[in-house]
Design an enzyme around this catalytic site. Structure first.
Site, short mmCIF file in Angstrom:
data_model
loop_
_atom_site.label_atom_id
_atom_site.label_comp_id
_atom_site.label_asym_id
_atom_site.label_seq_id
_atom_site.Cartn_x
_atom_site.Cartn_y
_atom_site.Cartn_z
N GLY A 1 5.14 -8.24 2.33
CA GLY A 1 6.05 -7.96 1.22
C GLY A 1 6.72 -6.64 1.55
CB THR A 2 9.57 -4.78 0.08
OG1 THR A 2 9.05 -4.82 -1.25
CG2 THR A 2 10.65 -5.82 0.30
CG MET A 3 7.82 0.14 2.45
SD MET A 3 8.70 1.67 2.82
CE MET A 3 7.62 2.90 2.07
N GLY B 1 2.50 -4.03 -3.42
CA GLY B 1 1.10 -4.21 -3.80
C GLY B 1 0.17 -4.64 -2.67
CE LYS B 2 2.96 -3.94 2.64
NZ LYS B 2 3.87 -3.33 1.62
CD GLU C 1 0.53 1.20 5.70
OE1 GLU C 1 1.61 0.74 6.14
OE2 GLU C 1 0.40 1.67 4.56
CB ALA C 2 -1.16 -5.36 10.04
CD GLN C 3 3.45 -1.59 8.38
OE1 GLN C 3 2.72 -2.47 7.95
NE2 GLN C 3 3.57 -0.41 7.78
#
Ligand SMILES: Nc1ncnc2c1ncn2[C@@H]1O[C@H](COP(=O)(O)OP(=O)(O)O)[C@@H](O)[C@H]1O
Ligand SMILES: Cc1cn([C@H]2C[C@H](O)[C@@H](COP(=O)(O)O)O2)c(=O)[nH]c1=O
Length: 217
Positions: A9-11, A14-15, A87-89
């Site tokens: 999802g975007t920043m 709620g991730k 923060e897996a990106q």
């Protein structure tokens, strides 16, 4: 069967909150997990949510090897049922490959969380590899909204209030809640149309307040 899950999802969608909830629910049923993150806004080795919850985490640096970590832990008699990866990106494609191997060869569930694209709208390497490898990809249900009210799909970076499309890919920062004065570097979630037009909330407000010439001579 263990699975590799990717929640995106975007920043500000709620991730990290979901990462902490996922850990809580599994731990509450006696499962043993490990929490990983990297470059969290709150600092090293901590997973933080904007709702105020935080949890100690293992910091993933560029040469961290998930496969080696898990195999070493199990060999020493440790137990691991699942991994939470926030923060897996920012993880490398090789690290995502290691996570897939952990799932397939060791039957350990992996729950990865991260944004898909950077401020230039390009896929992060870690997220791209997760899209390629994940068993399940889930888009967060809580929608972050653009200033216009549409669902936000893109992460814009602002420097001193103006949207930019050049610069380092990795710059830790937070969404700018209309800070006054604006932060040196901040982020704002936008719909695609307003990202294309570089129309942030502040710029839209400035444009709408600009005096309009009357249509008479
Ligand atoms: N004061 C608040 N009250 C209720 N919800 C909030 C508040 N502040 C933040 N949130 C919720 O937290 C979400 C951001 O959570 P977080 O897990 O930090 O996001 P992400 O990891 O995706 O950047 C926001 O989308 C919003 O739904
Ligand atoms: C778009 C974009 C973001 N970042 C950074 C900014 C934040 O520190 C994290 C995202 O965290 P969140 O929990 O999803 O809010 O990523 C970056 O470094 N580069 C970018 O292009």
């Amino acid at each position: 069967m263990a699975e590799l899950h990717f929640f995106t999802g975007t920043m500000d969608s709620g991730k990290s909150t979901l990462a902490l909830q996922t850990n809580h629910n599994h731990a509450a049923r006696g499962r043993v997990g490990r929490i990983f993150t990297t470059h969290d806004r709150a600092g090293q080795a901590v997973l933080s949510s904007r709702l105020g919850l935080t949890h100690d985490a293992l910091e993933v640096d560029s040469d961290f090897d998930f496969w080696k970590y898990v195999v070493d832990t199990l060999t020493r008699g440790g137990r691991i049922d699942y991994l939470i990866c926030d923060e897996a990106q920012f993880y490398s494609a090789a690290q995502i490959d290691q996570l897939a191997k952990v799932v397939d060869e060791l039957q350990i569930d992996v729950f990865a969380f991260g944004i898909l694209t950077d401020f230039r709208t390009q896929l992060f390497p870690g997220s791209g590899r997760l899209v390629e490898l994940a068993d399940r990809m889930n888009v967060l249900q809580v929608e972050a909204l653009c200033w216009c009210g549409k669902r936000a799909t893109h992460n814009a970076r602002t420097e001193n209030g103006a949207m930019v499309t050049d610069g380092e890919v990795v710059v830790v920062g937070d969404v700018d809640q209309a800070d006054e004065p604006p932060a040196d570097v901040a982020y704002e979630v936008l719909c695609r149309q307003h990202h294309r037009r570089r129309l942030t909330a502040a710029r839209a407000k400035a444009v709408s307040l600009a005096p309009e010439p009357l249509p008479f001579g």
